[in-house]
Each structure stands twice: as C-alpha cells, then as structure tokens.
Motif scaffolding. Structure first.
Motif, mmCIF file in Angstrom:
data_model
loop_
_atom_site.group_PDB
_atom_site.id
_atom_site.type_symbol
_atom_site.label_atom_id
_atom_site.label_comp_id
_atom_site.label_asym_id
_atom_site.label_seq_id
_atom_site.Cartn_x
_atom_site.Cartn_y
_atom_site.Cartn_z
ATOM 1 N N GLY A 92 0.802 -1.214 0.000
ATOM 2 C CA GLY A 92 0.000 0.000 0.000
ATOM 3 C C GLY A 92 0.832 1.261 0.000
ATOM 4 N N ILE A 93 0.133 2.399 -0.049
ATOM 5 C CA ILE A 93 0.796 3.697 -0.131
ATOM 6 C C ILE A 93 1.568 4.005 1.143
ATOM 7 C CG2 ILE A 93 -1.259 4.915 0.697
ATOM 8 C CD1 ILE A 93 1.270 6.196 -1.921
ATOM 9 N N THR A 94 1.063 3.549 2.313
ATOM 10 C CA THR A 94 1.779 3.797 3.567
ATOM 11 C C THR A 94 3.137 3.120 3.554
ATOM 12 O OG1 THR A 94 -0.304 3.980 4.792
ATOM 13 C CG2 THR A 94 1.689 3.607 6.073
ATOM 14 N N GLU A 95 3.184 1.859 3.117
ATOM 15 C CA GLU A 95 4.455 1.145 3.021
ATOM 16 C C GLU A 95 5.412 1.861 2.067
ATOM 17 O OE1 GLU A 95 1.512 -1.808 4.502
ATOM 18 O OE2 GLU A 95 1.525 -0.247 2.977
ATOM 19 N N GLN A 96 4.888 2.321 0.963
ATOM 20 C CA GLN A 96 5.718 3.024 -0.019
ATOM 21 C C GLN A 96 6.311 4.297 0.582
ATOM 22 O OE1 GLN A 96 3.703 4.990 -3.392
ATOM 23 N NE2 GLN A 96 5.065 3.850 -4.748
ATOM 24 N N ILE A 97 5.476 5.070 1.275
ATOM 25 C CA ILE A 97 5.920 6.322 1.893
ATOM 26 C C ILE A 97 6.965 6.061 2.973
ATOM 27 C CG2 ILE A 97 5.161 8.212 3.396
ATOM 28 C CD1 ILE A 97 2.511 8.223 1.828
ATOM 29 N N VAL A 98 6.712 5.064 3.825
ATOM 30 C CA VAL A 98 7.616 4.779 4.941
ATOM 31 C C VAL A 98 8.965 4.274 4.443
ATOM 32 C CG1 VAL A 98 7.997 3.291 6.935
ATOM 33 C CG2 VAL A 98 5.783 4.395 6.608
ATOM 34 N N LEU A 99 8.967 3.363 3.477
ATOM 35 C CA LEU A 99 10.239 2.856 2.962
ATOM 36 C C LEU A 99 11.076 3.978 2.366
ATOM 37 C CD1 LEU A 99 9.147 -0.014 3.494
ATOM 38 C CD2 LEU A 99 10.105 -0.686 1.297
ATOM 39 N N LYS A 100 10.446 4.880 1.648
ATOM 40 C CA LYS A 100 11.180 6.004 1.070
ATOM 41 C C LYS A 100 11.736 6.914 2.161
ATOM 42 C CE LYS A 100 8.850 6.339 -3.425
ATOM 43 N NZ LYS A 100 7.983 7.179 -4.296
ATOM 44 N N GLY A 160 0.235 -5.109 9.844
ATOM 45 C CA GLY A 160 0.164 -3.910 9.021
ATOM 46 C C GLY A 160 1.290 -2.951 9.367
ATOM 47 N N MET A 161 1.517 -1.959 8.503
ATOM 48 C CA MET A 161 2.581 -0.994 8.730
ATOM 49 C C MET A 161 2.331 -0.174 9.989
ATOM 50 S SD MET A 161 5.452 0.332 7.966
ATOM 51 C CE MET A 161 5.877 -0.328 6.366
ATOM 52 N N GLU A 162 1.058 0.096 10.301
ATOM 53 C CA GLU A 162 0.752 0.860 11.515
ATOM 54 C C GLU A 162 1.253 0.122 12.751
ATOM 55 O OE1 GLU A 162 -1.832 2.071 8.232
ATOM 56 O OE2 GLU A 162 -1.527 0.127 9.201
ATOM 57 N N ASP A 163 1.023 -1.197 12.784
ATOM 58 C CA ASP A 163 1.493 -1.995 13.913
ATOM 59 C C ASP A 163 3.012 -1.990 13.997
ATOM 60 O OD1 ASP A 163 -1.037 -2.651 14.745
ATOM 61 O OD2 ASP A 163 -1.097 -4.557 13.668
ATOM 62 N N LEU A 164 3.661 -2.069 12.854
ATOM 63 C CA LEU A 164 5.122 -2.043 12.839
ATOM 64 C C LEU A 164 5.640 -0.737 13.454
ATOM 65 C CD1 LEU A 164 7.448 -3.062 9.904
ATOM 66 C CD2 LEU A 164 7.834 -0.940 11.128
ATOM 67 N N LEU A 165 5.058 0.374 13.070
ATOM 68 C CA LEU A 165 5.545 1.677 13.538
ATOM 69 C C LEU A 165 5.317 1.869 15.029
ATOM 70 C CD1 LEU A 165 4.474 3.965 10.553
ATOM 71 C CD2 LEU A 165 6.742 3.033 11.038
ATOM 72 N N ARG A 183 -1.883 4.573 16.052
ATOM 73 C CA ARG A 183 -2.466 3.718 15.017
ATOM 74 C C ARG A 183 -3.671 4.400 14.366
ATOM 75 N NH1 ARG A 183 -3.516 -0.283 17.861
ATOM 76 N NH2 ARG A 183 -1.975 -1.858 17.225
ATOM 77 N N ASN A 184 -4.532 5.001 15.159
ATOM 78 C CA ASN A 184 -5.724 5.659 14.621
ATOM 79 C C ASN A 184 -5.370 6.857 13.749
ATOM 80 O OD1 ASN A 184 -7.348 3.825 15.964
ATOM 81 N ND2 ASN A 184 -7.698 5.151 17.739
ATOM 82 N N VAL A 185 -4.363 7.627 14.179
ATOM 83 C CA VAL A 185 -3.935 8.791 13.392
ATOM 84 C C VAL A 185 -3.362 8.346 12.053
ATOM 85 C CG1 VAL A 185 -2.171 10.593 13.255
ATOM 86 C CG2 VAL A 185 -3.568 10.376 15.308
ATOM 87 N N LEU A 186 -2.540 7.301 12.063
ATOM 88 C CA LEU A 186 -1.932 6.819 10.821
ATOM 89 C C LEU A 186 -2.978 6.245 9.869
ATOM 90 C CD1 LEU A 186 1.290 5.103 12.218
ATOM 91 C CD2 LEU A 186 1.100 7.324 11.086
ATOM 92 N N LYS A 187 -3.917 5.488 10.409
ATOM 93 C CA LYS A 187 -4.969 4.924 9.557
ATOM 94 C C LYS A 187 -5.886 6.015 9.020
ATOM 95 C CE LYS A 187 -5.220 0.151 11.157
ATOM 96 N NZ LYS A 187 -6.090 -0.935 11.661
ATOM 97 N N LYS A 225 -4.009 7.767 5.882
ATOM 98 C CA LYS A 225 -3.323 6.955 4.865
ATOM 99 C C LYS A 225 -3.137 7.769 3.580
ATOM 100 C CE LYS A 225 -4.337 2.101 5.939
ATOM 101 N NZ LYS A 225 -2.956 1.629 5.840
ATOM 102 N N GLY A 226 -1.945 7.772 3.061
ATOM 103 C CA GLY A 226 -1.688 8.486 1.817
ATOM 104 C C GLY A 226 -1.413 9.961 2.003
ATOM 105 N N TRP A 227 -1.515 10.475 3.241
ATOM 106 C CA TRP A 227 -1.265 11.893 3.490
ATOM 107 C C TRP A 227 0.168 12.172 3.934
ATOM 108 C CZ3 TRP A 227 -6.235 13.766 6.552
ATOM 109 C CH2 TRP A 227 -7.357 13.581 5.741
#
Length: 370
Positions: free
Chosen positions: A180-188, A266-271, A313-317, A320-322
């Motif tokens: 997803g877009i969150t994973e893409q943003i975080v990896l970058k 999910g990425m939220e849990d990882l963070l 987690r709630n803020v990140l979800k 998403k994409g922001w």
C-alpha cells in the motif's frame, strides 16, 4: 504564403491548444523585394493570448519539436507514399496530453513508427507487444527485452498501474513491491534517512530502484512474475497474515530475490511497536495542537503507553496516503528507525553498492595544469 501558414497552424492545433486560431502564425519581412524576402522571411508564432509572435527558433523546445513534427507530417502526406517516422524522446518539454496526441498520430497516421521514450504517457499509448526495453551491459552490448503479459500480469492490472509505477520500474534496475501507499511512503522516508547518514549507501534513486504499490497483497506475486520476466531484480515487502498453500506457492513461484514478510499485520502496527513512544507522543501533540484529526480525540495530558500506541495507530490509519507516517519517521534519529525496515533496506544496499570512484590525482603545488 497565407495557405502555408494556415496549414502549419492547423497541424500544430492537432497537438497544441492554440488560443487565437487563425492569428497564431505570422510572417514578417524587413524588405519587400524578392531578393530581400528570400533572405529575411521568418516564421513567427504565438500559442497563448498574452504572447506576442516570436521567431520559431526562440520558442520552447517542446513547441519547436512539435512544429517540426507538424511540418514533417504535412510533407509526408503530400508525398502520398508509405511513411516511416523515427522519433527520439518526443516527450521532451511537452505536457502529458500533448505527448499522447503525438503518440496517437504516429500510431494511426503513419505506416510504421519507431519511438524511444522514458515517458509513461508515451509508453501507455502503445500495446505491450509493441514495446521493447533496451539495455546496454558493461560491454556496451545492447539487449532488447520484449514485454509479454501472458499469464504473469493481467492486462487491466498493467493498464491501471503503468503510469503509477510500472513504466518507471521497467526502465530501472530493480523493483521493491509493497502492498500500500503507507508502506511506499515509509520505505522512502527511512531510505532517505539512512542515505543522509551514511554516504556509502548508494541512494535508491541513483541505483534505479522503484518502490511500487499494488494496493493490497493480492497482486504481489503477479507483479513479481512480470518484473522477473523482464530480468529485473525484484523484492517484496508485505504484511503478515494467514495465507493458503496456493497463495504461498504463488509468492514463491514469483522468484523474488527477497520475499520479506514482516512480523506484523500492518505498517501501523510495525511503527507503533518499533518507534520510540516519546516520538509518537510528540507527533500526537502536533496533530492535536494543529487540529489535524479532531475526531481522534487526543488528550491534553500524556496517557499511558498502550493508549499512545492506540492513538498513533488511529492517526496513521486516518491519514493513509497523506504522508503522516513519513512525518513520524522524520522525528527519529537513524538509530531509532524501525529495525524491520532498516534490515530489509540494508539487503538492498548490499545488492546495489555505491560505485567506486577513482581517486583524483592532485597536481603538485608547484605545478599547474596545461
């Protein structure tokens, strides 16, 4: 000369929107004798209402290239013969819609055309079977790889993601596929931090690595098989979940160089598990004080640790994409970055090392360069 000007203008209008039809092209002469006219006749053009006519050689590169195409297409049709067009990077200095118009003309109005391009707007106009990826190896040998969808990737998937990443990845040297877009943003974001801190880490962009999202893990194996068929090193980074034996076999069959399933859902849990709580709370205060996510209900006083994680987690979800995840990453030092992501990226850096630059031989101080 009026019919010539009108013809040229009509040709240009097929590719570029002209605000003053009938008045865009002009001819100016300094003398009216035949000899002077032959020497001083110049083609002037204006393509917007606020623009004064200027000599064609002074217009932008894109407009000039399009003008040349318009004139060549006019000449070609006058010849009434089979016409073959060859164009090198017709997208240079042109807006996307103009790129598509040119590609459409070449496909529909010429007997045969050859185009070299790096633009997804040009590439998407051609069918996959018409596209050949050219690469040159260290021995300067050029190799062409034909794009074949077959059973590796569905046509609708190819069309949907071509402009969003497939074209970029095809022209690169490696692909990281995420869900997803969150994973893409975080990896970058993590990669940028690592590269800024360690000059020996060759930036992913310079390595030609594209991070492409599949909007869910259902297509990860599909993308993997496709890029593997193009001889591109392909890597996968995806969430942990229960998968059937068929799904796992499909992932293995895609022949990823690295198949990285994270230990979280999910990425939220990882963070929230791997980022310091102090940074999570600092970011939550920023969200609260700037009234960015009022419905989350962030308290004025710092709550217990588990509540901080729940709010993060709630803020990140919610965003998403922001880019919220990247903003949270920015608060961290390099040693505080998520270890799961750092470990994955370290394997990429090993496979794409920084090129060794030869030492510059300095001249003795008492000598000068000749």
């Amino acid at each position: 000369m009026t019919p010539v000007l009108q013809t040229i203008e009509a040709r240009l209008a097929e590719y570029i929107s002209i605000d003053k039809p009938g008045e865009a092209t002009r001819l100016f002469v300094s003398q009216l004798t035949r000899e002077h006219m032959r020497k001083t006749l110049s083609f002037f053009i204006s393509v917007t209402k606020d623009q004064k006519p200027v000599p064609f050689q002074d217009v932008g590169t894109g407009t000039l290239n399009t003008l040349v195409l318009a004139l060549l297409s006019f000449i070609a049709e006058l010849k009434e013969e089979n016409v073959i067009f060859a164009m090198e990077e017709p997208e240079i200095a042109l807006a996307p819609h103009t790129q598509r118009r040119i590609a459409t003309y070449l496909l529909t109005k010429t007997t045969q055309c050859f185009v070299t391009s790096h633009s997804p707007y040009i590439i998407e106009t051609f069918n996959p079977s018409q596209i050949l990826i050219l690469r040159r190896d260290e021995n300067a040998t050029v190799k062409g790889t034909q794009i074949t969808l077959g059973s590796t990737v569905k046509t609708k998937t190819y069309r949907r993601y071509l402009r969003r990443g497939i074209a970029e990845a095809m022209l690169g040297k490696g692909v990281i596929i995420v869900e997803g877009i969150t994973e893409q943003i975080v990896l970058k974001a993590v990669a940028e931090k690592l590269e800024e801190d360690d000059s020996d880490k060759y930036p992913l962009d310079l390595s030609g690595i594209t991070i492409i999202t599949t909007d869910g893990d259902g297509s990860i194996h599909e993308f993997g098989q496709f890029f593997h068929s193009l001889d591109l090193p392909t890597f996968a980074f995806f969430d942990k979940k229960k998968r059937s034996e068929t799904e796992r076999e499909a992932l293995n069959d895609a022949q990823f160089e690295i198949l990285n399933e994270i230990p979280y859902a999910g990425m939220e849990d990882l963070l929230i598990r791997e980022l310091p709580l102090k940074h999570q709370w600092t970011y939550l205060e920023h969200i609260r004080d700037n009234d960015i996510a009022p419905k989350i209900g962030i308290p004025s006083e710092q709550p217990i640790d588990t509540k901080i994680c729940e709010l993060t987690r709630n803020v990140l979800k919610d965003g998403k994409g922001w880019g919220r995840a990247a903003e949270l990453i920015d608060l961290c030092s390099v040693i505080e970055l998520p270890i799961t992501i750092v470990s994955f990226l370290e394997q990429i850096y090993i496979r794409f090392p920084k090129p060794k630059i030869p030492d510059i031989e300095m001249l003795p101080k008492n000598r000068t360069a000749g």
